[in-house]
Scaffold this motif. Structure first.
Motif, PDB file in Angstrom:
ATOM      1  N   ILE A   1       0.695  -1.360   0.390  1.00  0.00           N
ATOM      2  CA  ILE A   1      -0.393   0.196   0.194  1.00  0.00           C
ATOM      3  C   ILE A   1       0.408   1.467   0.501  1.00  0.00           C
ATOM      4  CG2 ILE A   1      -1.769   1.227   1.387  1.00  0.00           C
ATOM      5  CD1 ILE A   1      -2.670  -1.309   0.185  1.00  0.00           C
ATOM      6  N   GLU A   2       0.542   2.367  -0.848  1.00  0.00           N
ATOM      7  CA  GLU A   2       1.608   3.478  -1.026  1.00  0.00           C
ATOM      8  C   GLU A   2       0.435   4.562  -0.608  1.00  0.00           C
ATOM      9  OE1 GLU A   2       2.686   7.021  -4.559  1.00  0.00           O
ATOM     10  OE2 GLU A   2       2.653   4.315  -4.884  1.00  0.00           O
ATOM     11  N   ILE A   3       0.903   5.161   0.458  1.00  0.00           N
ATOM     12  CA  ILE A   3      -0.366   6.046   1.053  1.00  0.00           C
ATOM     13  C   ILE A   3      -0.158   7.265  -0.142  1.00  0.00           C
ATOM     14  CG2 ILE A   3      -0.839   7.457   2.937  1.00  0.00           C
ATOM     15  CD1 ILE A   3      -0.698   5.108   4.792  1.00  0.00           C
ATOM     16  N   CYS A   4      -0.957   7.813  -0.884  1.00  0.00           N
ATOM     17  CA  CYS A   4      -0.626   9.082  -2.190  1.00  0.00           C
ATOM     18  C   CYS A   4      -0.871  10.577  -1.264  1.00  0.00           C
ATOM     19  CB  CYS A   4      -1.596   9.119  -2.661  1.00  0.00           C
ATOM     20  SG  CYS A   4      -1.724   7.567  -3.900  1.00  0.00           S
ATOM     21  N   ASP A   5      -2.299  10.621   0.020  1.00  0.00           N
ATOM     22  CA  ASP A   5      -2.021  11.623   0.424  1.00  0.00           C
ATOM     23  C   ASP A   5      -2.567  10.844   2.140  1.00  0.00           C
ATOM     24  OD1 ASP A   5      -1.968  14.340   0.900  1.00  0.00           O
ATOM     25  OD2 ASP A   5      -1.740  14.711  -0.766  1.00  0.00           O
ATOM     26  N   THR A   6      -2.960  12.368   2.725  1.00  0.00           N
ATOM     27  CA  THR A   6      -4.060  12.306   3.863  1.00  0.00           C
ATOM     28  C   THR A   6      -4.357  13.555   3.665  1.00  0.00           C
ATOM     29  OG1 THR A   6      -2.409  13.127   5.469  1.00  0.00           O
ATOM     30  CG2 THR A   6      -2.708  10.440   4.951  1.00  0.00           C
ATOM     31  N   PHE A   7      -5.657  13.444   4.462  1.00  0.00           N
ATOM     32  CA  PHE A   7      -6.420  14.884   4.337  1.00  0.00           C
ATOM     33  C   PHE A   7      -7.464  15.069   5.664  1.00  0.00           C
ATOM     34  CE2 PHE A   7      -5.890  14.429   0.271  1.00  0.00           C
ATOM     35  CZ  PHE A   7      -5.497  15.301  -0.223  1.00  0.00           C
ATOM     36  N   THR A   8      -7.513  16.295   7.005  1.00  0.00           N
ATOM     37  CA  THR A   8      -8.457  15.999   7.902  1.00  0.00           C
ATOM     38  C   THR A   8      -9.539  17.146   7.456  1.00  0.00           C
ATOM     39  OG1 THR A   8      -7.268  17.998   8.703  1.00  0.00           O
ATOM     40  CG2 THR A   8      -6.784  15.780   9.575  1.00  0.00           C
ATOM     41  N   ASN A   9      -9.411  17.907   6.372  1.00  0.00           N
ATOM     42  CA  ASN A   9     -10.539  18.582   5.860  1.00  0.00           C
ATOM     43  C   ASN A   9     -11.146  17.566   4.401  1.00  0.00           C
ATOM     44  OD1 ASN A   9     -12.068  20.847   4.168  1.00  0.00           O
ATOM     45  ND2 ASN A   9     -11.013  21.854   4.742  1.00  0.00           N
ATOM     46  N   PRO A  10     -12.841  16.917   4.466  1.00  0.00           N
ATOM     47  CA  PRO A  10     -12.432  16.674   3.464  1.00  0.00           C
ATOM     48  C   PRO A  10     -13.000  17.609   2.148  1.00  0.00           C
ATOM     49  CG  PRO A  10     -14.702  17.168   5.478  1.00  0.00           C
ATOM     50  CD  PRO A  10     -13.318  17.724   5.438  1.00  0.00           C
ATOM     51  N   LYS A  11     -13.242  18.563   2.452  1.00  0.00           N
ATOM     52  CA  LYS A  11     -13.191  19.002   0.448  1.00  0.00           C
ATOM     53  C   LYS A  11     -12.337  19.161   0.028  1.00  0.00           C
ATOM     54  CE  LYS A  11     -17.110  22.290   2.554  1.00  0.00           C
ATOM     55  NZ  LYS A  11     -17.077  24.216   2.709  1.00  0.00           N
ATOM     56  N   ASN A  12     -10.955  19.381   0.381  1.00  0.00           N
ATOM     57  CA  ASN A  12      -9.360  19.365  -0.272  1.00  0.00           C
ATOM     58  C   ASN A  12      -9.560  18.130  -0.401  1.00  0.00           C
ATOM     59  OD1 ASN A  12      -8.998  22.451   0.423  1.00  0.00           O
ATOM     60  ND2 ASN A  12      -8.227  21.323   2.441  1.00  0.00           N
ATOM     61  N   ALA A  13      -9.907  17.159  -0.399  1.00  0.00           N
ATOM     62  CA  ALA A  13     -10.005  15.148  -0.408  1.00  0.00           C
ATOM     63  C   ALA A  13     -10.734  15.578  -1.839  1.00  0.00           C
ATOM     64  CB  ALA A  13     -10.579  14.604   0.758  1.00  0.00           C
ATOM     65  N   ILE A  14     -11.755  15.927  -1.082  1.00  0.00           N
ATOM     66  CA  ILE A  14     -12.453  15.752  -2.746  1.00  0.00           C
ATOM     67  C   ILE A  14     -11.924  15.879  -3.966  1.00  0.00           C
ATOM     68  CG2 ILE A  14     -14.485  16.576  -3.991  1.00  0.00           C
ATOM     69  CD1 ILE A  14     -16.009  16.612  -1.850  1.00  0.00           C
ATOM     70  N   SER A  15     -11.104  17.026  -4.401  1.00  0.00           N
ATOM     71  CA  SER A  15      -9.943  17.624  -5.222  1.00  0.00           C
ATOM     72  C   SER A  15      -8.559  16.450  -5.582  1.00  0.00           C
ATOM     73  CB  SER A  15      -9.686  18.952  -5.658  1.00  0.00           C
ATOM     74  OG  SER A  15     -10.448  20.025  -5.387  1.00  0.00           O
ATOM     75  N   ALA A  16      -8.497  16.236  -4.687  1.00  0.00           N
ATOM     76  CA  ALA A  16      -7.449  15.400  -4.438  1.00  0.00           C
ATOM     77  C   ALA A  16      -7.389  13.527  -5.024  1.00  0.00           C
ATOM     78  CB  ALA A  16      -6.755  15.419  -3.245  1.00  0.00           C
TER      79      ALA A  16
ATOM     80  N   MET B   1     -18.936  18.850   7.161  1.00  0.00           N
ATOM     81  CA  MET B   1     -19.144  17.540   5.438  1.00  0.00           C
ATOM     82  C   MET B   1     -19.043  16.656   6.046  1.00  0.00           C
ATOM     83  SD  MET B   1     -17.327  17.257   1.824  1.00  0.00           S
ATOM     84  CE  MET B   1     -18.109  18.542   1.629  1.00  0.00           C
ATOM     85  N   ASP B   2     -19.770  15.667   6.253  1.00  0.00           N
ATOM     86  CA  ASP B   2     -19.740  13.665   6.344  1.00  0.00           C
ATOM     87  C   ASP B   2     -19.624  13.540   5.074  1.00  0.00           C
ATOM     88  OD1 ASP B   2     -21.853  13.186   4.751  1.00  0.00           O
ATOM     89  OD2 ASP B   2     -23.316  13.050   6.863  1.00  0.00           O
ATOM     90  N   GLY B   3     -18.808  11.552   5.336  1.00  0.00           N
ATOM     91  CA  GLY B   3     -18.466  11.077   4.676  1.00  0.00           C
ATOM     92  C   GLY B   3     -19.793  10.496   3.329  1.00  0.00           C
ATOM     93  N   PHE B   4     -19.756  10.659   3.775  1.00  0.00           N
ATOM     94  CA  PHE B   4     -21.315  10.580   3.225  1.00  0.00           C
ATOM     95  C   PHE B   4     -21.706  11.576   1.301  1.00  0.00           C
ATOM     96  CE2 PHE B   4     -22.674   6.928   6.010  1.00  0.00           C
ATOM     97  CZ  PHE B   4     -22.209   6.109   5.465  1.00  0.00           C
ATOM     98  N   GLN B   5     -21.437  12.560   2.491  1.00  0.00           N
ATOM     99  CA  GLN B   5     -21.831  13.925   1.576  1.00  0.00           C
ATOM    100  C   GLN B   5     -20.436  14.023   0.192  1.00  0.00           C
ATOM    101  OE1 GLN B   5     -22.229  16.202   4.589  1.00  0.00           O
ATOM    102  NE2 GLN B   5     -24.219  16.993   4.408  1.00  0.00           N
TER     103      GLN B   5
END
Length: 246
Positions: A28-43, A61-65
């Motif tokens: 497993i290669e961890i590409c990136d981590t996020f605490t902000n779900p909005k930033n994670a969407i773009s990533a 924003m919850d995970g399902f959103q």
């Protein structure tokens, strides 16, 4: 190599999961981590990972959103959560795996083996697509057919503020200020509504999304967004507060 993204609003949870992955899942290669779900969407849309570790209970924003806003969906979803509740079990039935915090190394390796198999079988992301479609359908406003005098009117449930009993009829008050009279009593109409509606009083059924205040004085009443005051039965106060605070 399986490329992964971790999304969790707690740094400690991310670091703990990273440690488990680095020590027990060497492919497993961890590409990136996020605490902000909005930033994670773009990533996710840009990096196109093979799998995503996603926390559900997050502020703003919850995970399902987050899932419902993605353009790229061709990945295996692994839900990470501290809550083993009915919602998570329902999503598991759609073949989406989840890991209960604190994450156990044996559970993690079993989950990753399924991701590995999906990748080899070229079925990556099928479960995510199914569940996003399910979310989209659930989020569509439910329409009600109101049989009125001489006509049938179709309204979305989200447009109903509250309903008031009028004997064998029900007065329906809409957000736009209109009032309609339905040839059903309140109990009959209540059976066709969603969980967003709560019977606060023998004579009133309210859309809880439009409750602005709960006032304890004068026997107890609620104030809706349009300023309407509606009494709350003594027997309903505790249950109503539990619903509003959940």
């Amino acid at each position: 190599m399986i490329r992964a993204i971790i999304i969790d609003d707690e740094f400690n949870a991310i670091n703990n999961l990273k440690w488990e992955i680095e020590n027990f899942c060497d492919d497993i290669e961890i590409c990136d981590t996020f605490t902000n779900p909005k930033n994670a969407i773009s990533a996710i849309n840009y990096l196109k990972p093979d799998c995503v570790f996603l926390d559900i209970e997050m502020p703003e924003m919850d995970g399902f959103q987050l899932l419902s806003q993605l353009d790229y969906r061709d990945f295996d979803l692994i839900i990470t959560t501290a809550y083993d509740n009915y919602a998570i079990k329902a999503f598991k039935e759609h073949a989406i795996d989840y890991l209960l915090k604190p994450i156990d190394s044996e559970d993690l390796t079993e989950t990753i083996s399924r991701v590995r198999k999906n990748k080899n079988d070229n079925i990556l992301g099928d479960e995510v697509k199914k569940i996003i479609d399910s979310i989209s359908k659930q989020n569509q406003p439910k329409r009600l057919a109101l049989s009125l005098v001489g006509k049938t009117k179709y309204v979305n449930m989200v447009d109903i503020l509250y309903c008031k009993s009028d004997g064998n009829y029900t007065d329906i008050y809409l957000k736009n200020g209109d009032k309609e009279m339905l040839a059903k009593n309140l109990k009959e109409f209540e059976a066709s509504t969603s969980s967003d509606f709560f019977r606060v009083h023998n004579s009133y059924l309210v859309n809880i999304n439009y409750i602005k205040e709960f006032v304890k004085s004068d026997g107890g009443y609620i104030v809706l967004e349009n300023g309407t005051h509606i009494p709350v039965s003594r027997s309903k106060k505790t249950e109503l507060l539990e619903v509003l605070n959940s």
